[in-house]
Design a protein around this motif. Sequence first.
Motif, PDB file in Angstrom:
ATOM      1  N   PRO A  55       0.810  -1.216   0.000  1.00  0.00           N
ATOM      2  CA  PRO A  55       0.000   0.000   0.000  1.00  0.00           C
ATOM      3  C   PRO A  55       0.851   1.276   0.000  1.00  0.00           C
ATOM      4  O   PRO A  55       0.466   2.267  -0.604  1.00  0.00           O
ATOM      5  CB  PRO A  55      -0.796  -0.111   1.301  1.00  0.00           C
ATOM      6  N   TYR A  56       2.025   1.240   0.659  1.00  0.00           N
ATOM      7  CA  TYR A  56       2.786   2.486   0.704  1.00  0.00           C
ATOM      8  C   TYR A  56       3.409   2.832  -0.638  1.00  0.00           C
ATOM      9  O   TYR A  56       3.756   3.984  -0.885  1.00  0.00           O
ATOM     10  CB  TYR A  56       3.826   2.493   1.843  1.00  0.00           C
ATOM     11  N   GLU A 104       1.683   2.277  -3.495  1.00  0.00           N
ATOM     12  CA  GLU A 104       0.553   2.921  -4.168  1.00  0.00           C
ATOM     13  C   GLU A 104       0.407   4.363  -3.680  1.00  0.00           C
ATOM     14  O   GLU A 104       0.185   5.282  -4.459  1.00  0.00           O
ATOM     15  CB  GLU A 104      -0.751   2.152  -3.882  1.00  0.00           C
ATOM     16  N   MET A 105       0.593   4.516  -2.364  1.00  0.00           N
ATOM     17  CA  MET A 105       0.517   5.865  -1.788  1.00  0.00           C
ATOM     18  C   MET A 105       1.571   6.761  -2.433  1.00  0.00           C
ATOM     19  O   MET A 105       1.280   7.907  -2.786  1.00  0.00           O
ATOM     20  CB  MET A 105       0.763   5.768  -0.276  1.00  0.00           C
ATOM     21  N   ARG A 109       2.886   6.518  -5.357  1.00  0.00           N
ATOM     22  CA  ARG A 109       2.454   6.848  -6.726  1.00  0.00           C
ATOM     23  C   ARG A 109       1.418   7.960  -6.693  1.00  0.00           C
ATOM     24  O   ARG A 109       1.483   8.896  -7.473  1.00  0.00           O
ATOM     25  CB  ARG A 109       1.812   5.622  -7.398  1.00  0.00           C
ATOM     26  N   LEU A 110       0.466   7.834  -5.752  1.00  0.00           N
ATOM     27  CA  LEU A 110      -0.600   8.831  -5.685  1.00  0.00           C
ATOM     28  C   LEU A 110      -0.097  10.156  -5.128  1.00  0.00           C
ATOM     29  O   LEU A 110      -0.801  11.150  -5.147  1.00  0.00           O
ATOM     30  CB  LEU A 110      -1.768   8.300  -4.846  1.00  0.00           C
ATOM     31  N   LYS A 111       1.124  10.153  -4.590  1.00  0.00           N
ATOM     32  CA  LYS A 111       1.739  11.419  -4.193  1.00  0.00           C
ATOM     33  C   LYS A 111       2.572  11.974  -5.335  1.00  0.00           C
ATOM     34  O   LYS A 111       3.273  12.963  -5.167  1.00  0.00           O
ATOM     35  CB  LYS A 111       2.628  11.213  -2.961  1.00  0.00           C
ATOM     36  N   GLY A 112       2.511  11.308  -6.480  1.00  0.00           N
ATOM     37  CA  GLY A 112       3.158  11.854  -7.663  1.00  0.00           C
ATOM     38  C   GLY A 112       4.599  11.411  -7.882  1.00  0.00           C
ATOM     39  O   GLY A 112       5.308  12.019  -8.680  1.00  0.00           O
ATOM     40  N   ALA A 113       5.055  10.383  -7.179  1.00  0.00           N
ATOM     41  CA  ALA A 113       6.432   9.931  -7.370  1.00  0.00           C
ATOM     42  C   ALA A 113       6.585   9.251  -8.733  1.00  0.00           C
ATOM     43  O   ALA A 113       5.697   8.537  -9.180  1.00  0.00           O
ATOM     44  CB  ALA A 113       6.818   8.957  -6.259  1.00  0.00           C
ATOM     45  N   SER A 114       7.728   9.491  -9.386  1.00  0.00           N
ATOM     46  CA  SER A 114       7.989   8.851 -10.675  1.00  0.00           C
ATOM     47  C   SER A 114       8.437   7.409 -10.436  1.00  0.00           C
ATOM     48  O   SER A 114       8.719   7.008  -9.308  1.00  0.00           O
ATOM     49  CB  SER A 114       9.084   9.607 -11.421  1.00  0.00           C
ATOM     50  N   GLU A 160      11.806   7.204  -8.797  1.00  0.00           N
ATOM     51  CA  GLU A 160      11.728   7.581  -7.383  1.00  0.00           C
ATOM     52  C   GLU A 160      11.138   6.443  -6.552  1.00  0.00           C
ATOM     53  O   GLU A 160      11.589   6.178  -5.442  1.00  0.00           O
ATOM     54  CB  GLU A 160      10.817   8.794  -7.238  1.00  0.00           C
ATOM     55  N   LYS A 179      13.661   5.294  -3.940  1.00  0.00           N
ATOM     56  CA  LYS A 179      13.420   5.966  -2.670  1.00  0.00           C
ATOM     57  C   LYS A 179      12.440   5.199  -1.798  1.00  0.00           C
ATOM     58  O   LYS A 179      12.542   5.212  -0.576  1.00  0.00           O
ATOM     59  CB  LYS A 179      12.872   7.365  -2.962  1.00  0.00           C
ATOM     60  N   HIS A 180      11.467   4.539  -2.427  1.00  0.00           N
ATOM     61  CA  HIS A 180      10.419   3.915  -1.619  1.00  0.00           C
ATOM     62  C   HIS A 180      10.570   2.401  -1.495  1.00  0.00           C
ATOM     63  O   HIS A 180      10.206   1.834  -0.483  1.00  0.00           O
ATOM     64  CB  HIS A 180       9.041   4.271  -2.174  1.00  0.00           C
ATOM     65  N   ARG A 231       0.791  12.779 -13.138  1.00  0.00           N
ATOM     66  CA  ARG A 231       1.593  12.618 -11.925  1.00  0.00           C
ATOM     67  C   ARG A 231       1.882  13.972 -11.274  1.00  0.00           C
ATOM     68  O   ARG A 231       1.990  14.076 -10.064  1.00  0.00           O
ATOM     69  CB  ARG A 231       2.898  11.922 -12.301  1.00  0.00           C
ATOM     70  N   ASN A 258       5.603   4.602   4.364  1.00  0.00           N
ATOM     71  CA  ASN A 258       6.803   3.816   4.096  1.00  0.00           C
ATOM     72  C   ASN A 258       7.567   3.613   5.401  1.00  0.00           C
ATOM     73  O   ASN A 258       7.961   4.591   6.041  1.00  0.00           O
ATOM     74  CB  ASN A 258       7.677   4.560   3.085  1.00  0.00           C
ATOM     75  N   ARG A 308       8.713  18.185  -4.017  1.00  0.00           N
ATOM     76  CA  ARG A 308       8.973  17.738  -5.384  1.00  0.00           C
ATOM     77  C   ARG A 308       8.480  18.776  -6.380  1.00  0.00           C
ATOM     78  O   ARG A 308       9.147  19.127  -7.320  1.00  0.00           O
ATOM     79  CB  ARG A 308       8.302  16.402  -5.659  1.00  0.00           C
TER      80      ARG A 308
END
Lengths: 326, 543
Positions: A222-223, A225-226, A228-233, A236, A240-241, B96, B115, B130
Amino acid sequence: MHPVFITIIKRLGLGVLTLLVVSAIIFSSVTMLPGDFGEAVLGQAATEETVAAFREELGLDKPAVVRYFEWAGAVLKGDLGTSFSGRSASGSDRSRSVAEMIGPRLKNTLFLAGVTAIIAVPLAILLGLSAALFRNSWYDRTVNATTLTTISMPEFFVAYVLILFFSSLWNVFPSLATVDPSMPLGERLNRIALPAITLTLVIVAHMMRMTRAAIINLLASPYIEMARLKGASRTEIILKHALPNAWAPIATVIAFNLAYLVVGVVVVEVVFVYPGIGQLMVDSVSSRDIPVVQACALIFAGTYIILNLVADIIGIVTNPRLLHPR
Amino acid sequence: MSIDNGADEQNSDILLDMRNIHIEGFSDEQWHPIIKGVDLQLKRGQIMGLIGESGAGKSTLGLAAMGFARAGCRFTQGEVNFEGTDLLKIKPSQRRKLWGTSIAYVAQSAAAAFNPAHRLIEQTIESATRSSMRPDNDSRADAIELYRSLQLPDPDSIGLRYPHQVSGGQLQRVMTAMAMSARPDLIIFDEPTTALDVTTQVEVLASMRQIVEQHNTAAIYITHDLAVVAQMADVIKVLRYGEEVEQADTRTMLSDPKQDYTRSLWSVRSLEKAEAKSEDIVLSMQDVHAAYGKVKVLHGIDINLPRGKTVAVVGESGSGKSTAARVITGLLPPESGSVHFNGEALPPALNARTPDQLRKIQMIYQMADTAMNPRQTVEQIIGRPISLYHGLSGKQKAARITELLHMIELDESFLDRLPAELSGGQKQRICIARALAAEPDVIICDEVTSALDQIVQEGILKLLLRLQEQYGYSYLFITHDIATVKAISDEIVVMYQGEVVEQGLKSDILSPPFPEYTDLLLSSVPEMDPDWLSNLLNARTAS
């Protein structure tokens, strides 16, 4: 004291205990090897008295338990003993200390393992991460298929194919990897290029696939998906995740493969005539040179234990739950 | 709550305009429709509640508002116009850029959505930094302000902690701060309080509502809890099977629902059993202390279960409700104290009890899924206790299984099915039948309806009540849901931090005067009145 230190100290203690148990196992299994060093050296013609005297001189007539504690005690003091070889029935003694025999060989092995690791580990992680990033693409499939192919072929075959191309046909690298300490570093690197490439091809697949699997395994969290929904590429998300949570399984596989580089490469040593510790151990087993066999086995066991300990510690310090308890 | 600015043109006020949305999901080797042509319009600053049972497509529709479809799902038709841009037509990289900055998402399980490897504040400001809307330091200072206005304890340093170091309710508030960090125009709240205790839920709801109002942020609030949505939303949209049932503003929807389905959702909460008193105690716990290793969980509790009656054990998570059940069944031998059954003390440990003692106390679990062997058919699952305790086989056993299936309102067609082929409610019924097969005196129900939708819950509760009436079972009913308590219990035990606050008849416990904790617990249960939360907060600040 930080609880992580206590955990690490406990692991260290367990490592020492494991090494102790392993030393007993090594000793007893070597003792159980069929045949007798005295007879092997002196030959069938030797009289029973000569053999007995010889055995007595080497201390082989004492009970196994006593010999174990003598050996273990000496090892603790840093004395690996004296080799049995170099002695003969005539009484002449040209035997050398085990440390003296193993030392240069071990250095060579560590040199080859180190150079291979410097190439293979970053390469494997890079390939694993990029394969996870572009998963199910042609790139991913090509990387997977290629590494699977190289791991599926026997080491000696990979070695001979490399010799055929890089040595016989194109003459880029030498096919014989004989090195000695007097050579300059560049020359030594040139000599071990082919064995290092062979070993890289053998170990990259395992590490790369584990990196890829560990990352992809986390991508369903889930984190992620979170994120992604925060706009991470995509990059990233992977770097990063996912990666910070994937170090523990990756470190375990790397440790396993590095240990293999130290203890399991005798075939490659033989093909390239490389003076490593693997060949020494095989030779010592066939000549019943017990002190050398025991010392090699102990070094191998220690390698496994230390590398796994390091992997464990990496697993602990990259897990915030353990590093920062509530 | 919404700002209905009369001077503005109606159309320029529209923030989100979703038209004719169709979404399909891939399962069993083919595509199935999940959302079948739903329209949704949201004005700036407006909060819409999306309600429906699980499988109604609430979450899918909520995520669709971001132009996002989960893995295995796809848009087949429709447009998602956000500030005039169709999110389904622009490039993924452009989409995005909007995520996290213009449209933010608050997930159901905060514990899973953070996370574990990064500190909270790093995650809070990730989107804001960002998009480089402002420098890193500003975002940090702002995050701390958001923590403060969300009433998080220790706002200056809580961000330096890792997710596992704070509680679920706090995490949910940090996630709201994370959503708010880039000052989005729209936030999707996806069941944000479902995983929380009622007492925690109130605080989280209050702080979420306050911050959304303060920044005039539009929101879509997804939940299956009507009382919760009544506190949050300006308008409510009811979904079923991927289609809209009806939509109206909150007060109209609550007082005057148009559709039968909506009315049926509303009526579930009205189920209430008439209590009855009894002095004939079948099971009692006396001064029980229990611990997991060094962690003490129960500190000397007494619970009495009258024969043929229901005792509801209520309390928040960690209060020791389930531990009490484990002590009764013998799974966790107590450190001291005793469990008496029909007047005689039971051996503390499971393996010291006789088969007959085991038979007479049966248990039903919250997760019917994991409480059944996935490789066994319904016939095997129900048949096992019949042959184990009663030694029946062949025709007699088959007849008994059929009888039990009828008792739980199912029929023989279920005999050969595996658990995976059953719905959630059917699975729980099979678990009930398995407990009945032993012919017990006492059935311990551990949150048996918590994982079910409200209508299915109602069916299970009615079944349990009917069985009790017919066969005289005694239930120890563990739950955190007060509506369920009203529906099923004769007596109530309130637990808090491993102690029994009080035990008594339902009418006594649920009427004043209350001990402090009971009061907090009861007053925290959301009611269908849209002014409930405001009134409660006013009352609490006043006292």
